[in-house]
Design a protein around this motif. Structure first.
Motif, PDB file in Angstrom:
ATOM      1  N   TRP A 141      36.177  40.124  50.428  1.00 37.47           N
ATOM      2  CA  TRP A 141      37.314  41.022  50.225  1.00 37.47           C
ATOM      3  C   TRP A 141      37.498  41.306  48.727  1.00 37.47           C
ATOM      4  O   TRP A 141      37.269  40.434  47.876  1.00 37.47           O
ATOM      5  N   THR A 142      37.982  42.508  48.453  1.00 43.24           N
ATOM      6  CA  THR A 142      38.263  42.910  47.070  1.00 43.24           C
ATOM      7  C   THR A 142      39.294  41.976  46.437  1.00 43.24           C
ATOM      8  O   THR A 142      39.303  41.775  45.224  1.00 43.24           O
ATOM      9  N   LEU A 143      40.148  41.391  47.259  1.00 44.56           N
ATOM     10  CA  LEU A 143      41.159  40.430  46.813  1.00 44.56           C
ATOM     11  C   LEU A 143      40.512  39.328  45.971  1.00 44.56           C
ATOM     12  O   LEU A 143      41.054  38.901  44.947  1.00 44.56           O
TER      13      LEU A 143
ATOM     14  N   ALA B 169      38.721  40.530  42.648  1.00 41.40           N
ATOM     15  CA  ALA B 169      39.673  40.669  41.541  1.00 41.40           C
ATOM     16  C   ALA B 169      39.898  39.335  40.841  1.00 41.40           C
ATOM     17  O   ALA B 169      40.106  39.294  39.625  1.00 41.40           O
TER      18      ALA B 169
ATOM     19  N   ARG C  55      38.829  48.850  42.717  1.00 39.70           N
ATOM     20  CA  ARG C  55      38.999  49.646  43.938  1.00 39.70           C
ATOM     21  C   ARG C  55      37.674  49.643  44.707  1.00 39.70           C
ATOM     22  O   ARG C  55      36.630  49.923  44.140  1.00 39.70           O
TER      23      ARG C  55
ATOM     24  N   CYS D  91      40.552  49.483  49.358  1.00 39.67           N
ATOM     25  CA  CYS D  91      41.220  48.245  48.950  1.00 39.67           C
ATOM     26  C   CYS D  91      41.355  48.250  47.429  1.00 39.67           C
ATOM     27  O   CYS D  91      40.351  48.298  46.717  1.00 39.67           O
TER      28      CYS D  91
ATOM     29  N   ALA E 147      42.740  46.205  44.230  1.00 44.79           N
ATOM     30  CA  ALA E 147      43.137  44.819  43.958  1.00 44.79           C
ATOM     31  C   ALA E 147      43.239  44.544  42.467  1.00 44.79           C
ATOM     32  O   ALA E 147      42.582  45.196  41.645  1.00 44.79           O
TER      33      ALA E 147
ATOM     34  N   SER F 157      46.313  37.033  43.178  1.00 41.27           N
ATOM     35  CA  SER F 157      45.564  38.258  43.392  1.00 41.27           C
ATOM     36  C   SER F 157      46.286  39.107  44.431  1.00 41.27           C
ATOM     37  O   SER F 157      46.797  38.581  45.430  1.00 41.27           O
TER      38      SER F 157
ATOM     39  N   MET G 228      46.108  42.656  46.845  1.00 36.22           N
ATOM     40  CA  MET G 228      45.212  43.696  47.393  1.00 36.22           C
ATOM     41  C   MET G 228      46.010  44.631  48.292  1.00 36.22           C
ATOM     42  O   MET G 228      46.575  44.211  49.303  1.00 36.22           O
TER      43      MET G 228
END
Lengths: 127, 439
Positions: free
Chosen positions: B345-347, B350, B359, B374, B376, B394, B396
């Motif tokens: 996940w981009t979470l 980051a 993004r 997503c 983040a 973090s 997102m």
């Protein structure tokens, strides 16, 4: 096989009692220990011919105990029957990697336990 | 009320539903249809009737037949049938004739749609239960207790039943054990059933303070009108909340509401709503308008009244250990309730680059994969003292991608959690998926 010695490491007192009954009736000597802590020392102290080991124990898990035992040269070939409430494939894989001889899921039958103990001891006594 | 009247009076709701599905803002649709946003708002809330040329225009913009807006049942049915076909992965030519099928065989179409809905619901239950079984220590301990007691009973009972001659002392002892174990089994089973039955649909089953807080926020649709006032008292909003069953849950909820109230004071509702209408859910533009940091905009977006948002959105906040502290779900993007999320996940990207907004367009593997943008950023919580490590959180934001037919660009494949992710060739996999074991 009369007179062979089994150590049972299990925290459920009524399982200890039932297994002790069926094995002593068949002529085996049964010792027990109800905690993960001190289990390896108990094996060293009693020097059994076969170990019945629960996986989920207070203090330490059966998997850890088994790994420690297999690391000791004198217990490399000790027959170990592992009892667990978790029968998932990855638990079996983990037990096999740790060096288990037989894996049995709860609830088991007395017949299954007896057959496994007989079988493992017979294999161990073969030259 | 006649069926025809019911159909007619719900046309506005269907327009709203189709608009949201298309990812269109109310202002955009109104402009394209040549009417004011406020008039469209009245239509969507079924306060103004719609028909004739305007209905045809709106239907054209939304890419649907006008009848789909006036005869909702058929439209919904067709959508469900299309989803069923997509999930089945069939590539039959008849899929183009789904609408005709629904009109000619409405009974069979409804049977198929009902079976599809049931399947989706059962899959959600399986996902939740599997998730619990794997990661919930309380459940694992309860099951171990249950199975160990069952093993003791089985063993003792078979000794009594199968042993011919048994010493009276042993027999009495086994009878006592059986009595003791059967009571224990009854109590453990009852406790386990109570635990699993806390929520009848298992999808909202609770057990931890964080889950209570999720249920509390969800029940309020993540918006608390009373916190928009200058003299807001967050503690009052948590009093008497039936979802908050423990002191720990009330404390977590109170802290969250305090943060929501602080954000509301910094970004007041009316100007923020106006900025949102100007920019859409563009956090950078909003942050520039209000001279604030991105995490505050993320949180404010998640706490806005649903009608003020231009479309659906989700928000996830985690700490540096990856523990989820806040979750506002969005349809189609599965957030695991227990255990670790997908590390892709981009979470989590980051967290590797704090302070840098990231993004990514992602597609989450599953029954009906959907795409999301997503956005983040990882940001230090509070003020970091000299020589102290920053306490990172973090954030997102999850925005559904509007399918316009244009190229989607680079789409990153992600999952929910390993246990229920069907992607077998994933470099981030931690454990096998149950979806690969016959589910």
């Amino acid at each position: 096989m009369t007179g062979r010695h089994v150590l049972l490491i299990e925290d459920e007192p009524n399982i200890i009692e039932a297994i002790r009954f069926i094995l002593t009736r068949e002529g085996w000597k049964v010792d027990s220990h109800a905690h993960g802590t001190g289990a390896v020392e108990m094996v060293q102290k009693t020097d059994p011919d076969l170990l019945i080991l629960d996986v989920m124990l207070p203090g330490r898990s059966g998997m850890e105990i088994l790994r420690d035992l297999r690391a000791l040269p004198e217990y490399e070939n000790l027959p170990v029957l592992m009892l667990t409430a978790r029968g998932q494939m990855r638990d079996r894989d983990m037990a096999e990697r740790a060096g288990v001889s037989r894996f049995m899921t709860k609830p088991f039958s007395n017949t299954e336990v007896l057959a496994a103990v007989r079988d493992l001891l017979a294999q161990a006594s073969r030259p | 009320m006649s069926p025809a009247m019911t159909r007619d009076t719900l046309t506005g709701s269907r327009i709203r539903e189709r608009r949201l599905m298309a990812g269109l803002r109310q202002a955009d649709l109104a402009r394209d249809a040549g009417i004011s946003a406020s008039y469209l708002n009245l239509i969507e809330h079924n306060r103004r009737r719609i028909g004739g040329k305007l209905l045809v225009t709106i239907a054209t913009i939304l890419g649907v037949e006008p009848a789909m807006l006036t005869e909702g049942a058929t439209a919904t049915l067709v959508a469900t049938l299309r989803a069923a076909a997509a999930d089945a992965g069939t590539d039959a030519a008849e899929i183009a004739r789904t609408e005709e099928f629904a009109r000619r065989f409405p009974g069979w179409a409804e049977v198929l749609a009902a079976a599809h809905r049931r399947l989706a619901s059962l899959e959600r239950v399986i996902e939740t239960l599997s998730d619990r079984l794997t990661h919930d220590p309380q459940l694992a301990a309860s099951l171990h207790e249950l199975l160990s007691t069952a093993a003791a009973i089985r063993s003792t009972a078979s000794i009594l039943a199968e042993t011919g001659e048994i010493d009276a002392e042993w027999r009495d002892r086994f009878h006592r054990n059986l009595n003791q174990d059967s009571r224990r089994l009854a109590e453990s089973s009852k406790a386990l059933v109570t635990y699993l039955d806390e929520s009848p649909d298992a999808g909202t089953a609770r057990g931890t303070p964080q889950e209570d807080v999720d249920a509390f926020l969800g029940a309020h649709e993540y918006h608390f009108p009373e916190l928009e006032q200058a003299d807001a008292d967050p503690a009052r909003s948590t009093q008497d909340a039936s979802e908050l069953t423990t002191d720990a849950a009330r404390q977590i909820a109170a802290a969250m509401l305090q943060r929501i109230a602080d954000d509301a004071r910094a970004l007041p509702l009316a100007p923020f709503r106006a900025a949102l209408a100007r920019h859409g859910p563009d956090p950078v533009a909003l942050a520039q308008d209000f001279s604030c940091e991105l995490p505050m905009v993320f949180r404010r977006l998640a706490a806005m009244p649903p009608e003020a948002l231009p479309g659906q959105l989700g928000l996830v906040i985690c700490d540096a250990a990856g523990s989820i502290l806040f979750r506002r779900p969005v349809a189609g993007f599965a957030l695991p309730r227990f255990g670790a999320c997908c590390p892709l996940w981009t979470l989590f990207s980051a967290l590797c680059r704090p302070l840098l907004p990231i993004r990514r367009r992602v597609e989450q593997a599953g029954r009906a994969p959907s795409r999301f943008d997503c956005l983040a950023i990882a940001w230090p919580e509070g003020v970091t003292d000299f020589d102290a490590d920053p306490l990172l959180r973090s954030y997102m934001l999850i925005l559904p991608v509007r399918e316009t037919g244009e190229p989607l660009g680079d789409v990153k494949q992600v999952g929910s959690s390993c246990r229920i992710c069907p992607r077998t060739d994933c470099r981030a996999r931690r454990e096998p998926s149950i979806l690969g074991e016959g589910f």
